[in-house]
Enzyme design. Structure first.
Site, PDB file in Angstrom:
ATOM      1  N   GLY A 178       0.671  -1.300  -0.010  1.00 30.24           N
ATOM      2  CA  GLY A 178       0.272  -0.058  -0.151  1.00 30.24           C
ATOM      3  C   GLY A 178       0.739   1.294  -0.031  1.00 30.24           C
ATOM      4  O   GLY A 178       0.561   2.293  -0.719  1.00 30.24           O
TER       5      GLY A 178
ATOM      6  N   GLN B  87      -7.574  -0.146   3.607  1.00 30.24           N
ATOM      7  CA  GLN B  87      -8.965  -0.698   4.576  1.00 30.24           C
ATOM      8  C   GLN B  87      -9.989  -1.044   3.775  1.00 30.24           C
ATOM      9  O   GLN B  87     -10.715  -1.870   4.606  1.00 30.24           O
ATOM     10  CB  GLN B  87      -8.949   0.376   5.721  1.00 30.24           C
ATOM     11  CG  GLN B  87      -7.753   0.549   6.412  1.00 30.24           C
ATOM     12  CD  GLN B  87      -7.310  -0.627   7.473  1.00 30.24           C
ATOM     13  OE1 GLN B  87      -8.145  -1.530   7.782  1.00 30.24           O
ATOM     14  NE2 GLN B  87      -5.992  -0.787   7.599  1.00 30.24           N
TER      15      GLN B  87
ATOM     16  N   SER C  95      -3.487  -3.113  -0.340  1.00 30.39           N
ATOM     17  CA  SER C  95      -2.518  -3.931   0.028  1.00 30.39           C
ATOM     18  C   SER C  95      -3.075  -4.939   0.371  1.00 30.39           C
ATOM     19  O   SER C  95      -3.957  -5.275   1.197  1.00 30.39           O
ATOM     20  CB  SER C  95      -1.913  -2.924   1.252  1.00 30.39           C
ATOM     21  OG  SER C  95      -0.980  -3.979   1.864  1.00 30.39           O
TER      22      SER C  95
ATOM     23  N   THR D  99      11.833  -7.696 -11.186  1.00 34.14           N
ATOM     24  CA  THR D  99      11.144  -9.068 -11.245  1.00 34.14           C
ATOM     25  C   THR D  99       9.832  -9.224 -10.426  1.00 34.14           C
ATOM     26  O   THR D  99       9.897  -8.899  -9.196  1.00 34.14           O
ATOM     27  CB  THR D  99      11.997 -10.080 -11.146  1.00 34.14           C
ATOM     28  OG1 THR D  99      12.965 -10.013 -12.194  1.00 34.14           O
ATOM     29  CG2 THR D  99      11.447 -11.607 -11.481  1.00 34.14           C
TER      30      THR D  99
ATOM     31  N   CYS E 122       3.679   5.310  21.354  1.00 36.55           N
ATOM     32  CA  CYS E 122       4.767   6.112  21.324  1.00 36.55           C
ATOM     33  C   CYS E 122       5.803   5.842  20.350  1.00 36.55           C
ATOM     34  O   CYS E 122       6.942   5.482  20.539  1.00 36.55           O
ATOM     35  CB  CYS E 122       5.446   6.086  22.573  1.00 36.55           C
ATOM     36  SG  CYS E 122       4.149   6.720  24.082  1.00 36.55           S
TER      37      CYS E 122
HETATM   38  C1  LIG Z   1      -1.533  -0.777   6.179  1.00 33.68           C
HETATM   39  C2  LIG Z   1      -1.720   0.528   5.742  1.00 33.68           C
HETATM   40  C3  LIG Z   1      -1.051   1.038   4.634  1.00 33.68           C
HETATM   41  C4  LIG Z   1       0.226   0.407   4.287  1.00 33.68           C
HETATM   42  O1  LIG Z   1       0.202  -0.693   3.518  1.00 33.68           O
HETATM   43  P1  LIG Z   1       1.505  -1.574   3.330  1.00 33.68           P
HETATM   44  O2  LIG Z   1       0.997  -2.559   2.614  1.00 33.68           O
HETATM   45  O3  LIG Z   1       1.705  -2.348   4.748  1.00 33.68           O
HETATM   46  O4  LIG Z   1       2.510  -0.557   2.865  1.00 33.68           O
HETATM   47  C5  LIG Z   1      -1.469   2.139   4.192  1.00 33.68           C
HETATM   48  N1  LIG Z   1      -2.552   2.910   4.427  1.00 33.68           N
HETATM   49  C6  LIG Z   1      -3.482   2.297   5.160  1.00 33.68           C
HETATM   50  C7  LIG Z   1      -4.921   2.900   5.394  1.00 33.68           C
HETATM   51  C8  LIG Z   1      -3.041   1.074   5.774  1.00 33.68           C
HETATM   52  O5  LIG Z   1      -3.895   0.423   6.935  1.00 33.68           O
END
Ligand SMILES: *Cc1c(COP(=O)(O)O)cnc(C)c1O
Length: 395
Positions: A70, A179, A199, A237, A324
């Site tokens: 993502g 999400q 993602s 790749t 934190c």
């Molecule tokens: C998990 C998340 C990402 C990051 O995705 P990755 O595949 O871990 O880089 C970005 N945006 C939101 C809202 C996420 O919950």
């Protein structure tokens, strides 16, 4: 009993995803760019995965670029729109104050380069309205990038309405749907989305793989230079096992969405109902337009980190917006953006469910969380001050 309620952080892989990946480690190990038969077998699998992801999003296979996740997809989408805008002397971007850091930090980088970003206010209903987007659009706006659904507080944004407004105004529209994918219905054509990131590991697929949908013709910039993979837009790749696992997980999630998500939402609602009984607590996020699996609360007079550790000791894996992280004591930018003051934001708890959770697990959470909150309050100096009137309750 161990309850995994941190599905917004990552999910367990589905058996279907594991099965879909397995052949590509040893049997079909070719490089999709090779012209020989071993390579062509891999190429066929890659094409099939692309077609499958495209079907789930309502676009053409050639509009899908596979990425490392993502974050990469968000970076590429935003930088592409920014560079394209600059060519036309447009350097204004519209986003929200509660985006993921993959988006926020990319926008901050652009601000340092001279772009101007409008961060829409999310205090009302812990969401934005399409009208806010309409009002913020200017002649020099080169991108609207707003998340489909918020990862911390679960608010689902009015994406189709925003898409229609952007289309009418001729402004490119990116939504980071990390999400939402696999949990909410998406159709990029009907919703007038120009770019969308997702993602795999947020819908029971593997980690380290994602996708960017880009409307045909929109000019992308490369983040990674090299070979001509992904139509020259993302070198390297291809992660074929990951891509096949993602395609299988997304297809499975989309096919079973209508049976799974109402069940997940019912568990969510039981948790929200039960945890709302805790005095001096508040639900974070939009109550109406909400991810099926998201429960987010602030409890006054406690520290989110202590809460997490005690919940973990009771077998409950959850998350807190108050982490934190990176040595900073700042509470979550999302909780601050919706108007929670620092003290309250520090007492936050996020439970994020998936279809793998059970009613028994919800019972366990509903028993444990109120007990742990009471215990932490009983030893909290802040809570004592609230009780004796030395401090005023906020919630
Ligand atoms: C998990 C998340 C990402 C990051 O995705 P990755 O595949 O871990 O880089 C970005 N945006 C939101 C809202 C996420 O919950």
């Amino acid at each position: 009993m161990r309850v995994y309620a941190d599905n917004a952080a990552t999910t367990a892989m589905s058996q279907k995803a594991v099965d879909a990946m397995t052949p590509y480690f040893r049997n079909i190990y070719g490089n999709p760019s090779s012209l020989h038969s071993v390579g062509q077998e891999a190429k066929e699998a890659l094409d099939a995965a692309r077609a499958s992801v495209a079907r789930c999003l309502g676009c053409e296979p050639r509009e899908i670029i596979f990425t490392s996740g993502g974050s990469e997809a968000d970076n590429q989408a935003i930088l592409s729109a920014a560079r394209y805008g600059a060519r036309k002397k447009k350097k204004h971007i519209i986003s929200t104050a509660f985006e993921h850091h993959a988006v926020l930090h990319t926008l901050q980088k652009l601000e340092r380069e001279g772009y101007e970003v409008t961060y829409l206010d999310v205090k009302k209903n812990h969401n934005i309205t399409a009208q806010q987007v309409r009002d913020a659009i200017r002649p020099d706006t080169c991108l609207v990038t707003v998340m489909y659904a918020n990862n911390e507080i679960g608010s689902v944004l009015p994406i189709a309405e925003i898409g229609a407004i952007c289309k009418e105004a001729g402004v490119p529209f990116h939504t980071e749907a990390v999400q939402a994918a696999g949990h909410l219905h998406i159709n990029v054509k009907e919703q007038n989305i120009d770019m969308l990131s997702l993602s795999a590991h947020k819908f029971h697929g593997p980690k380290g793989v994602g996708a960017l949908y880009v409307r045909r013709g929109f000019p992308l910039v490369n983040l990674i230079e090299g070979g001509a993979q992904e139509r020259g837009k993302r070198a390297g790749t291809e992660n074929l096992p990951g891509i096949c696992g993602m395609a299988a997980a997304l297809q499975d999630a989309c096919e079973h969405m209508d049976e799974n998500m109402p069940r997940v939402a019912a568990m969510r609602d039981r948790l929200i109902e039960g945890l709302s009984q805790i005095p001096h607590s508040a639900l974070n996020g939009d109550r109406e337009n909400r991810l099926p699996g998201n429960v987010s609360f602030c409890f006054e007079g406690i520290e989110g980190e202590s809460l997490l550790l005690l919940l973990d000791a009771h077998g409950i894996c959850a998350s807190s917006g108050s982490a934190c992280t990176s040595g900073s004591l700042d509470p979550s930018h999302v909780l601050l953006a919706i108007g929670r003051v620092h003290d309250v934001a520090h007492g936050s708890l996020r439970l994020s469910l998936s279809e793998y959770n059970t009613e028994e697990e919800i019972d366990h959470i509903l028993t444990v969380v109120p007990q742990v909150v009471s215990y932490l309050r009983s030893i909290s100096p802040v809570w004592r001050d609230l009780q004796t009137g030395k401090r005023q309750y906020i919630l």
